[in-house]
Scaffold this motif. Structure first.
Motif, PDB file in Angstrom:
ATOM      1  N   ARG A 143       0.829  -1.218   0.000  1.00  0.00           N
ATOM      2  CA  ARG A 143       0.000   0.000   0.000  1.00  0.00           C
ATOM      3  C   ARG A 143       0.862   1.267   0.000  1.00  0.00           C
ATOM      4  O   ARG A 143       0.652   2.184   0.787  1.00  0.00           O
ATOM      5  N   PHE A 144       1.824   1.330  -0.921  1.00  0.00           N
ATOM      6  CA  PHE A 144       2.758   2.461  -0.865  1.00  0.00           C
ATOM      7  C   PHE A 144       2.096   3.779  -1.239  1.00  0.00           C
ATOM      8  O   PHE A 144       2.636   4.843  -0.953  1.00  0.00           O
ATOM      9  N   GLY A 145       0.918   3.733  -1.851  1.00  0.00           N
ATOM     10  CA  GLY A 145       0.172   4.953  -2.091  1.00  0.00           C
ATOM     11  C   GLY A 145      -0.378   5.566  -0.813  1.00  0.00           C
ATOM     12  O   GLY A 145      -0.840   6.709  -0.809  1.00  0.00           O
ATOM     13  N   TYR A 146      -0.332   4.820   0.282  1.00  0.00           N
ATOM     14  CA  TYR A 146      -0.839   5.281   1.569  1.00  0.00           C
ATOM     15  C   TYR A 146       0.279   5.769   2.493  1.00  0.00           C
ATOM     16  O   TYR A 146       0.001   6.219   3.603  1.00  0.00           O
ATOM     17  N   ARG A 147       1.528   5.684   2.075  1.00  0.00           N
ATOM     18  CA  ARG A 147       2.630   5.869   3.011  1.00  0.00           C
ATOM     19  C   ARG A 147       3.211   7.273   3.035  1.00  0.00           C
ATOM     20  O   ARG A 147       3.938   7.632   3.956  1.00  0.00           O
ATOM     21  N   GLY A 148       2.938   8.092   2.037  1.00  0.00           N
ATOM     22  CA  GLY A 148       3.300   9.490   2.087  1.00  0.00           C
ATOM     23  C   GLY A 148       4.783   9.799   2.137  1.00  0.00           C
ATOM     24  O   GLY A 148       5.189  10.810   2.684  1.00  0.00           O
ATOM     25  N   MET A 149       5.609   8.984   1.531  1.00  0.00           N
ATOM     26  CA  MET A 149       7.051   9.233   1.530  1.00  0.00           C
ATOM     27  C   MET A 149       7.592   9.408   0.115  1.00  0.00           C
ATOM     28  O   MET A 149       8.776   9.234  -0.132  1.00  0.00           O
ATOM     29  N   GLY A 150       6.708   9.724  -0.801  1.00  0.00           N
ATOM     30  CA  GLY A 150       7.115   9.903  -2.187  1.00  0.00           C
ATOM     31  C   GLY A 150       7.101   8.624  -2.993  1.00  0.00           C
ATOM     32  O   GLY A 150       7.391   8.652  -4.200  1.00  0.00           O
ATOM     33  N   TYR A 151       6.740   7.491  -2.356  1.00  0.00           N
ATOM     34  CA  TYR A 151       6.702   6.222  -3.083  1.00  0.00           C
ATOM     35  C   TYR A 151       5.694   6.274  -4.227  1.00  0.00           C
ATOM     36  O   TYR A 151       5.951   5.789  -5.331  1.00  0.00           O
ATOM     37  N   SER A 152       4.508   6.830  -3.930  1.00  0.00           N
ATOM     38  CA  SER A 152       3.462   6.830  -4.952  1.00  0.00           C
ATOM     39  C   SER A 152       3.846   7.713  -6.134  1.00  0.00           C
ATOM     40  O   SER A 152       3.582   7.364  -7.289  1.00  0.00           O
ATOM     41  N   GLU A 153       4.501   8.849  -5.854  1.00  0.00           N
ATOM     42  CA  GLU A 153       4.925   9.738  -6.935  1.00  0.00           C
ATOM     43  C   GLU A 153       5.972   9.069  -7.817  1.00  0.00           C
ATOM     44  O   GLU A 153       5.940   9.183  -9.046  1.00  0.00           O
ATOM     45  N   GLN A 208      -8.655  11.194   7.334  1.00  0.00           N
ATOM     46  CA  GLN A 208      -9.545  10.461   8.231  1.00  0.00           C
ATOM     47  C   GLN A 208      -9.413   8.953   8.049  1.00  0.00           C
ATOM     48  O   GLN A 208      -9.530   8.189   9.012  1.00  0.00           O
ATOM     49  N   ALA A 209      -9.162   8.527   6.803  1.00  0.00           N
ATOM     50  CA  ALA A 209      -9.076   7.092   6.497  1.00  0.00           C
ATOM     51  C   ALA A 209      -7.676   6.526   6.721  1.00  0.00           C
ATOM     52  O   ALA A 209      -7.457   5.331   6.534  1.00  0.00           O
ATOM     53  N   GLY A 210      -6.708   7.389   7.087  1.00  0.00           N
ATOM     54  CA  GLY A 210      -5.345   6.915   7.325  1.00  0.00           C
ATOM     55  C   GLY A 210      -4.508   6.792   6.071  1.00  0.00           C
ATOM     56  O   GLY A 210      -3.469   6.128   6.087  1.00  0.00           O
ATOM     57  N   LYS A 211      -4.940   7.424   4.983  1.00  0.00           N
ATOM     58  CA  LYS A 211      -4.174   7.414   3.742  1.00  0.00           C
ATOM     59  C   LYS A 211      -3.233   8.617   3.757  1.00  0.00           C
ATOM     60  O   LYS A 211      -3.644   9.755   3.546  1.00  0.00           O
ATOM     61  N   THR A 213      -1.087  10.530   2.065  1.00  0.00           N
ATOM     62  CA  THR A 213      -0.497  11.114   0.863  1.00  0.00           C
ATOM     63  C   THR A 213       0.410  12.272   1.280  1.00  0.00           C
ATOM     64  O   THR A 213       0.362  12.737   2.432  1.00  0.00           O
ATOM     65  N   LEU A 214       1.205  12.767   0.353  1.00  0.00           N
ATOM     66  CA  LEU A 214       2.084  13.882   0.684  1.00  0.00           C
ATOM     67  C   LEU A 214       1.295  15.141   1.040  1.00  0.00           C
ATOM     68  O   LEU A 214       1.769  15.972   1.825  1.00  0.00           O
ATOM     69  N   VAL A 215       0.093  15.284   0.482  1.00  0.00           N
ATOM     70  CA  VAL A 215      -0.746  16.424   0.839  1.00  0.00           C
ATOM     71  C   VAL A 215      -1.163  16.325   2.306  1.00  0.00           C
ATOM     72  O   VAL A 215      -1.190  17.325   3.033  1.00  0.00           O
ATOM     73  N   VAL A 216      -1.459  15.115   2.750  1.00  0.00           N
ATOM     74  CA  VAL A 216      -1.815  14.896   4.157  1.00  0.00           C
ATOM     75  C   VAL A 216      -0.600  15.121   5.055  1.00  0.00           C
ATOM     76  O   VAL A 216      -0.683  15.779   6.092  1.00  0.00           O
ATOM     77  N   VAL A 217       0.547  14.588   4.651  1.00  0.00           N
ATOM     78  CA  VAL A 217       1.758  14.680   5.473  1.00  0.00           C
ATOM     79  C   VAL A 217       2.262  16.120   5.569  1.00  0.00           C
ATOM     80  O   VAL A 217       2.610  16.606   6.658  1.00  0.00           O
ATOM     81  N   TRP A 218       2.317  16.808   4.441  1.00  0.00           N
ATOM     82  CA  TRP A 218       2.881  18.163   4.407  1.00  0.00           C
ATOM     83  C   TRP A 218       1.870  19.233   4.767  1.00  0.00           C
ATOM     84  O   TRP A 218       2.241  20.321   5.207  1.00  0.00           O
ATOM     85  N   GLY A 219       0.612  18.975   4.523  1.00  0.00           N
ATOM     86  CA  GLY A 219      -0.392  20.016   4.650  1.00  0.00           C
ATOM     87  C   GLY A 219      -0.603  20.713   3.322  1.00  0.00           C
ATOM     88  O   GLY A 219       0.235  20.638   2.413  1.00  0.00           O
ATOM     89  N   GLU A 220      -1.705  21.401   3.220  1.00  0.00           N
ATOM     90  CA  GLU A 220      -2.114  21.986   1.947  1.00  0.00           C
ATOM     91  C   GLU A 220      -1.117  23.023   1.428  1.00  0.00           C
ATOM     92  O   GLU A 220      -0.779  23.044   0.245  1.00  0.00           O
ATOM     93  N   ARG A 221      -0.636  23.897   2.296  1.00  0.00           N
ATOM     94  CA  ARG A 221       0.228  25.000   1.859  1.00  0.00           C
ATOM     95  C   ARG A 221       1.543  24.477   1.288  1.00  0.00           C
ATOM     96  O   ARG A 221       1.947  24.866   0.187  1.00  0.00           O
ATOM     97  N   LYS A 222       2.239  23.590   2.013  1.00  0.00           N
ATOM     98  CA  LYS A 222       3.515  23.071   1.541  1.00  0.00           C
ATOM     99  C   LYS A 222       3.332  22.201   0.296  1.00  0.00           C
ATOM    100  O   LYS A 222       4.176  22.210  -0.607  1.00  0.00           O
ATOM    101  N   ALA A 223       2.235  21.456   0.261  1.00  0.00           N
ATOM    102  CA  ALA A 223       1.975  20.605  -0.909  1.00  0.00           C
ATOM    103  C   ALA A 223       1.752  21.444  -2.157  1.00  0.00           C
ATOM    104  O   ALA A 223       2.160  21.059  -3.261  1.00  0.00           O
TER     105      ALA A 223
END
Length: 305
Positions: A143-153, A208-211, A213-223
């Motif tokens: 589930r690397f699309g859920y891990r938020g470390m750039g794997y999905s990109e 909320q679902a625990g996914k 993504t980098l948007v979740v990890v960084w927040g909207e502004r940094k993303a």
């Protein structure tokens, strides 16, 4: 709705150009640089690539539904969902949806097997890698699309840039080269940008679902800052392709395709409502497809003059 309309909606058929354009680019590159083009092999590659992309879309929906992400998206107010909704809204049963999903993979594998006979068994590595990336993008245990470390990109860049361009080039020529690798950079990065930007539409539901993504990890502004940087890198790679003689100088006309997304960025604030990102999604999709199309056209013009 009729079966064809149902299939198009369930598979999100409308975004398929982001896979087909790289295949065209790799095939055109083979013709321009090596003087070789096999229509039959191109057709099989085209069909296989389309099936692989649609499989990726549907298996993503299938596992996002099983993981509860799409259900959470339906419950979260004021966000835009990007799944087909066929599972989360009960339009199709999970069994029917899964059968259609795996049928698409079977078509892609069959096409890969045919290509391996004519072009070489190395193409099967592309088929296997593409299938694994598509499946484990959302499926456990990776589930690397859920891990938020750039794997999905990284996975999106490989699956929608490097692999289809280099793979289609190999199908035509039976060899590898650095030129198609470089040629894959602009379209690969722009498609990565497209997939990155779609997370803005539903990042609160993903959170909320625990996914993660980098948007979740960084927040909207940094993303948003990273999104802009990714756009600039995409077009900088186009300039690099021209400087290294991978593309003719008139391919720089593709820089004009950056204007719509830049215009949309200027209208965004540091924090925006989910629907405010729909124009960015549309502009990102147009930039990816149009830039790739202009690159392919420039190569063809070069071949004929």
């Amino acid at each position: 709705m009729n079966k064809w309309t149902l299939f198009k909606k369930a598979s999100r058929f409308g975004v398929i150009p982001v896979m087909l354009i790289p295949i065209v680019l790799g095939s055109v590159g083979a013709y321009v640089w090596e003087g070789t083009f096999h229509p039959f092999l191109f057709g099989i590659t085209f069909i296989g690539g389309a099936a692989a992309h649609l499989f990726s879309n549907m298996v993503n929906d299938l596992w996002d539904f099983r993981n509860g992400t799409d259900v959470e998206a339906e419950r979260t107010p004021d966000i835009v969902t990007t799944n087909s909704g066929f599972l989360s809204r009960g339009v199709l049963s999970e069994r029917t949806f899964a059968a259609l999903t795996w049928s698409l993979l079977a078509v892609a594998v069959l096409c890969g097997a045919l290509l391996s006979v004519y072009s070489g068994s190395e193409i099967l590595w592309f088929v296997a890698a593409g299938a694994l990336i598509a499946y484990f993008y959302v499926a456990p245990p990776l589930r690397f699309g859920y891990r938020g470390m750039g794997y999905s990109e990284a996975a999106i860049f490989a699956a929608f840039g490097l692999m289809p361009v280099l793979g289609s080039y190999f199908v035509q020529t039976g060899q590898f080269s650095m030129k198609p690798v470089l040629l894959s950079l602009p379209v690969g990065l722009l498609t990565t940008l497209l997939l990155f930007n779609h997370h803005f539409l539903h990042w609160k539901a993903d959170q909320q679902a625990g996914k993660r993504t980098l948007v979740v990890v960084w927040g909207e502004r940094k993303a948003l800052v990273f999104s802009r940087i990714l756009l600039y890198l995409s077009y900088a790679s186009l300039v690099v392709c021209v400087l290294l003689d991978v593309l003719p100088f008139y391919a720089l006309l593709a820089l004009l395709t950056a204007i719509p997304p830049v215009h949309v960025y200027r209208g965004l604030q540091q924090h925006n409502a989910s629907p405010a990102y729909l124009p960015l999604m549309g502009a990102s999709l147009q930039a990816s497809v149009r830039c790739g199309a202009i690159m392919a056209a420039a190569l063809l013009v070069q071949a004929f003059i």
